[in-house]
Write a protein that holds these residues in place. Structure first.
Motif, PDB file in Angstrom:
ATOM      1  N   GLU A   4      13.462  52.807  31.254  1.00  0.00           N
ATOM      2  CA  GLU A   4      14.317  51.749  31.814  1.00  0.00           C
ATOM      3  C   GLU A   4      15.091  52.248  33.027  1.00  0.00           C
ATOM      4  O   GLU A   4      15.263  51.517  34.008  1.00  0.00           O
ATOM      5  CB  GLU A   4      15.266  51.195  30.747  1.00  0.00           C
ATOM      6  CG  GLU A   4      14.577  50.418  29.651  1.00  0.00           C
ATOM      7  CD  GLU A   4      13.860  49.160  30.145  1.00  0.00           C
ATOM      8  OE1 GLU A   4      14.345  48.499  31.094  1.00  0.00           O
ATOM      9  OE2 GLU A   4      12.799  48.838  29.571  1.00  0.00           O
ATOM     10  N   TYR A  43      17.997  52.828  24.467  1.00  0.00           N
ATOM     11  CA  TYR A  43      17.900  51.493  25.047  1.00  0.00           C
ATOM     12  C   TYR A  43      17.520  50.546  23.936  1.00  0.00           C
ATOM     13  O   TYR A  43      16.560  50.773  23.206  1.00  0.00           O
ATOM     14  CB  TYR A  43      16.856  51.463  26.170  1.00  0.00           C
ATOM     15  CG  TYR A  43      16.888  50.174  26.955  1.00  0.00           C
ATOM     16  CD1 TYR A  43      17.794  50.014  27.989  1.00  0.00           C
ATOM     17  CD2 TYR A  43      16.040  49.125  26.645  1.00  0.00           C
ATOM     18  CE1 TYR A  43      17.850  48.835  28.716  1.00  0.00           C
ATOM     19  CE2 TYR A  43      16.089  47.942  27.364  1.00  0.00           C
ATOM     20  CZ  TYR A  43      16.983  47.803  28.399  1.00  0.00           C
ATOM     21  OH  TYR A  43      17.039  46.630  29.102  1.00  0.00           O
ATOM     22  N   LYS A  65      16.571  46.603  22.805  1.00  0.00           N
ATOM     23  CA  LYS A  65      16.076  45.327  23.313  1.00  0.00           C
ATOM     24  C   LYS A  65      15.728  44.433  22.133  1.00  0.00           C
ATOM     25  O   LYS A  65      14.892  44.771  21.306  1.00  0.00           O
ATOM     26  CB  LYS A  65      14.845  45.554  24.186  1.00  0.00           C
ATOM     27  CG  LYS A  65      14.367  44.321  24.901  1.00  0.00           C
ATOM     28  CD  LYS A  65      13.261  44.679  25.878  1.00  0.00           C
ATOM     29  CE  LYS A  65      12.900  43.470  26.705  1.00  0.00           C
ATOM     30  NZ  LYS A  65      11.885  43.799  27.725  1.00  0.00           N
ATOM     31  N   ARG A 103      20.445  40.947  22.147  1.00  0.00           N
ATOM     32  CA  ARG A 103      21.041  41.731  23.220  1.00  0.00           C
ATOM     33  C   ARG A 103      20.040  42.733  23.771  1.00  0.00           C
ATOM     34  O   ARG A 103      19.052  43.056  23.138  1.00  0.00           O
ATOM     35  CB  ARG A 103      22.311  42.446  22.770  1.00  0.00           C
ATOM     36  CG  ARG A 103      22.081  43.519  21.741  1.00  0.00           C
ATOM     37  CD  ARG A 103      23.411  44.150  21.295  1.00  0.00           C
ATOM     38  NE  ARG A 103      23.169  45.079  20.225  1.00  0.00           N
ATOM     39  CZ  ARG A 103      23.000  46.387  20.393  1.00  0.00           C
ATOM     40  NH1 ARG A 103      23.060  46.923  21.582  1.00  0.00           N
ATOM     41  NH2 ARG A 103      22.790  47.172  19.364  1.00  0.00           N
ATOM     42  N   GLN A 104      20.364  43.218  24.962  1.00  0.00           N
ATOM     43  CA  GLN A 104      19.511  44.185  25.628  1.00  0.00           C
ATOM     44  C   GLN A 104      20.377  45.105  26.458  1.00  0.00           C
ATOM     45  O   GLN A 104      21.306  44.650  27.126  1.00  0.00           O
ATOM     46  CB  GLN A 104      18.527  43.438  26.526  1.00  0.00           C
ATOM     47  CG  GLN A 104      17.672  44.289  27.400  1.00  0.00           C
ATOM     48  CD  GLN A 104      16.694  43.455  28.200  1.00  0.00           C
ATOM     49  OE1 GLN A 104      16.093  42.532  27.679  1.00  0.00           O
ATOM     50  NE2 GLN A 104      16.548  43.764  29.465  1.00  0.00           N
ATOM     51  N   GLY A 105      20.109  46.404  26.422  1.00  0.00           N
ATOM     52  CA  GLY A 105      20.860  47.325  27.263  1.00  0.00           C
ATOM     53  C   GLY A 105      20.880  48.740  26.731  1.00  0.00           C
ATOM     54  O   GLY A 105      20.334  49.044  25.669  1.00  0.00           O
TER      55      GLY A 105
END
Length: 109
Positions: free
Chosen positions: A12, A82, A84, A88-90
């Motif tokens: 990412e 990370y 996903k 939520r994502q991040g």
């Protein structure tokens, strides 16, 4: 130094680096700063300023990153991951040095 990047987080970061068209002198800066509701908060950004007296350089999974020596103490044993999902994502920090964290997960003690 026992900080690590997961392979997914590294991929990412590489995507973000490519999309932003940074030059070869740009790296990822990982750090901890005072703030947030629990006392400290994580910092993750692209940077091109390196201070040999204050910073240490690392490379993992093809990602060049820097951690300042003060942050390194609080990040020893931590992993940047990370997440996903539909909710939520991040990027996430898993840090065995955390005594507690706030409800939103953005800051810690």
């Amino acid at each position: 130094m026992a900080f690590s990047l997961s392979e997914v987080a590294a991929e990412e970061l590489k995507k973000a680096y490519t999309e932003a068209s940074f030059g070869p002198e740009t790296f990822v800066r990982v750090g901890v700063m005072a703030g947030g509701c629990a006392g400290f908060q994580y910092s993750l950004q692209f940077d091109d300023k390196f201070d040999e007296n204050k910073d240490s350089r690392y490379e993992q999974h093809g990602v060049n990153y820097v951690i300042d020596k003060k942050s390194a103490l609080l990040l020893d044993g931590a992993t940047l991951g990370y997440h996903k999902s539909l909710e939520r994502q991040g990027f996430t920090f898993e840090n065995p040095n955390e005594v507690k964290s706030c409800g939103c997960g953005k800051s810690f003690q």
